[in-house]
Enzyme design. Structure first.
Site, PDB file in Angstrom:
ATOM      1  N   GLY A 195       2.412   2.467  10.766  1.00 11.09           N
ATOM      2  CA  GLY A 195       3.366   3.559  10.581  1.00 11.09           C
ATOM      3  C   GLY A 195       4.027   4.023  11.861  1.00 11.09           C
ATOM      4  O   GLY A 195       4.634   5.095  11.891  1.00 11.09           O
ATOM      5  N   LYS A 244       0.055   4.291  -0.419  1.00 10.62           N
ATOM      6  CA  LYS A 244      -0.611   5.515   0.066  1.00 10.62           C
ATOM      7  C   LYS A 244      -0.357   6.670  -0.921  1.00 10.62           C
ATOM      8  O   LYS A 244      -0.285   6.417  -2.114  1.00 10.62           O
ATOM      9  CB  LYS A 244      -0.141   5.858   1.480  1.00 10.62           C
ATOM     10  CG  LYS A 244      -0.198   4.637   2.399  1.00 10.62           C
ATOM     11  CD  LYS A 244       0.011   4.971   3.835  1.00 10.62           C
ATOM     12  CE  LYS A 244       0.078   3.687   4.637  1.00 10.62           C
ATOM     13  NZ  LYS A 244       0.010   3.892   6.061  1.00 10.62           N
ATOM     14  N   GLU A 270      -5.353  -4.797  10.803  1.00  4.55           N
ATOM     15  CA  GLU A 270      -4.376  -3.729  10.997  1.00  4.55           C
ATOM     16  C   GLU A 270      -4.686  -2.985  12.287  1.00  4.55           C
ATOM     17  O   GLU A 270      -5.512  -2.046  12.288  1.00  4.55           O
ATOM     18  CB  GLU A 270      -4.428  -2.753   9.813  1.00  4.55           C
ATOM     19  CG  GLU A 270      -4.098  -3.387   8.489  1.00  4.55           C
ATOM     20  CD  GLU A 270      -3.482  -2.384   7.527  1.00  4.55           C
ATOM     21  OE1 GLU A 270      -2.389  -2.654   7.040  1.00  4.55           O
ATOM     22  OE2 GLU A 270      -4.075  -1.329   7.307  1.00  4.55           O
ATOM     23  N   SER A 291       3.509  -1.885  10.513  1.00  2.00           N
ATOM     24  CA  SER A 291       4.962  -1.867  10.694  1.00  2.00           C
ATOM     25  C   SER A 291       5.632  -3.198  10.347  1.00  2.00           C
ATOM     26  O   SER A 291       6.590  -3.604  11.012  1.00  2.00           O
ATOM     27  CB  SER A 291       5.321  -1.410  12.110  1.00  2.00           C
ATOM     28  OG  SER A 291       4.833  -0.097  12.331  1.00  2.00           O
ATOM     29  N   HIS A 351      -9.460   1.073   4.826  1.00  2.09           N
ATOM     30  CA  HIS A 351      -8.189   1.328   5.516  1.00  2.09           C
ATOM     31  C   HIS A 351      -8.450   2.314   6.655  1.00  2.09           C
ATOM     32  O   HIS A 351      -9.280   3.227   6.522  1.00  2.09           O
ATOM     33  CB  HIS A 351      -7.166   1.900   4.534  1.00  2.09           C
ATOM     34  CG  HIS A 351      -5.786   1.945   5.113  1.00  2.09           C
ATOM     35  ND1 HIS A 351      -5.392   2.943   5.970  1.00  2.09           N
ATOM     36  CD2 HIS A 351      -4.746   1.098   4.997  1.00  2.09           C
ATOM     37  CE1 HIS A 351      -4.133   2.714   6.346  1.00  2.09           C
ATOM     38  NE2 HIS A 351      -3.715   1.596   5.772  1.00  2.09           N
ATOM     39  N   ASN A 386       0.860  -1.189   0.000  1.00  2.65           N
ATOM     40  CA  ASN A 386       0.000   0.000   0.000  1.00  2.65           C
ATOM     41  C   ASN A 386       0.895   1.238   0.000  1.00  2.65           C
ATOM     42  O   ASN A 386       1.455   1.603   1.033  1.00  2.65           O
ATOM     43  CB  ASN A 386      -0.896  -0.022   1.254  1.00  2.65           C
ATOM     44  CG  ASN A 386      -1.718   1.249   1.384  1.00  2.65           C
ATOM     45  OD1 ASN A 386      -1.861   2.013   0.427  1.00  2.65           O
ATOM     46  ND2 ASN A 386      -2.254   1.485   2.574  1.00  2.65           N
TER      47      ASN A 386
HETATM   48  C1  PEP Z   1      -0.760   0.339   6.125  1.00  4.14           C
HETATM   49  O1  PEP Z   1      -0.886   1.528   5.944  1.00  4.14           O
HETATM   50  O2  PEP Z   1      -1.607  -0.455   5.668  1.00  4.14           O
HETATM   51  C2  PEP Z   1       0.385  -0.118   6.910  1.00  4.14           C
HETATM   52  C3  PEP Z   1       0.339  -1.314   7.422  1.00  4.14           C
HETATM   53  O3  PEP Z   1       1.410   0.782   7.058  1.00  4.14           O
HETATM   54  P1  PEP Z   1       2.856   0.473   7.731  1.00  4.14           P
HETATM   55  O4  PEP Z   1       3.349  -0.830   7.144  1.00  4.14           O
HETATM   56  O5  PEP Z   1       3.710   1.634   7.328  1.00  4.14           O
HETATM   57  O6  PEP Z   1       2.640   0.361   9.194  1.00  4.14           O
END
Ligand code: PEP
Length: 256
Positions: A176, A12, A170, A216, A95, A10
């Protein structure tokens, strides 16, 4: 039941056209056996078409959201038919950034999910609790609510097409932030999600549906997450922007 793992990137709101070309060129140096993993790159709308044309055909391309409208006078919106015609096979729905920053409600997400399923694409439906939810022992009730409100109205379609749904767990506090759920926390949430999906769609569909972990994920923590019986891959944000780091995640995540 063996489920093919699925790793999705992803991006973003990141990457220009030239940065996308660089990524695709570098990532295409790697050969990933499609029998070992499904891989999906999810760029911003503007880069979907070029990403599709630059990647190997075995790599899927997705969209980060779609409109709940079909077509017409909705300035700024992008429809599911448009992303499908640009080459998308997958669409992220729900999301946490869409839920919290753009006020996407459960009923709106259900409509979006409905569009994706009707267009024969695969939805990556995100669920997860905030830190406050977890600290108040509300993780399971939040997940239950998110799953029930969006999946129940689509039960008839999803029972017949469980491959059109991937769920991404998630935890919002892990996105993040560099904080990864512990292996036990992640497996417990995935197990609970699968059990809930079994209640909504039946155990056959629940056994088929892949549940990704997101939050993460990095090349050095994926292998441990993938040892868990209900973790079927990862939705990766930050670490998917670099082709080598995303490839390392896939490589380390494929349990042979
Ligand atoms: C996400 O935005 O779906 C995500 C998991 O971000 P990150 O891997 O940066 O935590």
């Amino acid at each position: 039941m063996t489920r093919t793992p699925i790793f999705a990137a992803n991006w973003k709101m990141n990457k220009s056209i030239s940065e996308t070309a660089e990524f695709c060129q570098a990532f295409s140096e790697h050969i990933i056996d499609p029998r070992s993993a499904d891989v999906v790159i999810i760029p911003p709308f503007t880069n979907i078409s070029m990403t599709r044309s630059l990647l190997r055909p075995t790599i899927g391309v997705g969209a980060q959201t779609v409109s709940h409208y079909l077509s017409g006078a909705y300035t700024g919106e992008v429809s599911v038919e448009m992303v499908a015609s640009a080459g998308c096979s997958h669409v992220i729905i729900g999301h946490s950034e869409r839920r919290s920053l753009f006020n996407e409600t459960a009923s709106l997400l259900t409509e979006k999910l409905q569009r994706v399923i009707a267009a024969q694409l695969t939805a990556i439906f995100c669920v997860g609790e905030t830190l406050a939810d977890r600290e108040s022992n509300l993780t399971e009730s939040v997940l239950l609510d998110q799953l029930h409100s969006s999946l129940k109205p689509l039960a008839t379609q999803l029972v017949d097409a469980p491959n059109q749904l991937v769920i991404a767990y998630e935890p919002v506090w892990a996105i993040g932030t560099g904080k990864v759920a512990t292996i036990d926390q992640a497996q417990a949430a995935h197990y609970f999600i699968r059990k809930t999906v079994a209640n909504i769609l039946g155990s056959e569909a629940a056994d088929t549906i892949r549940i990704q972990y997101g939050g993460s994920v990095k090349p050095d923590n994926i292998a441990q997450l993938m040892t868990q019986p209900d973790i079927d891959g990862a939705l990766v944000g930050g670490a998917s922007l670099d082709p080598e780091s995303f490839y390392e995640i896939i490589k380390n995540g494929i349990i042979t």
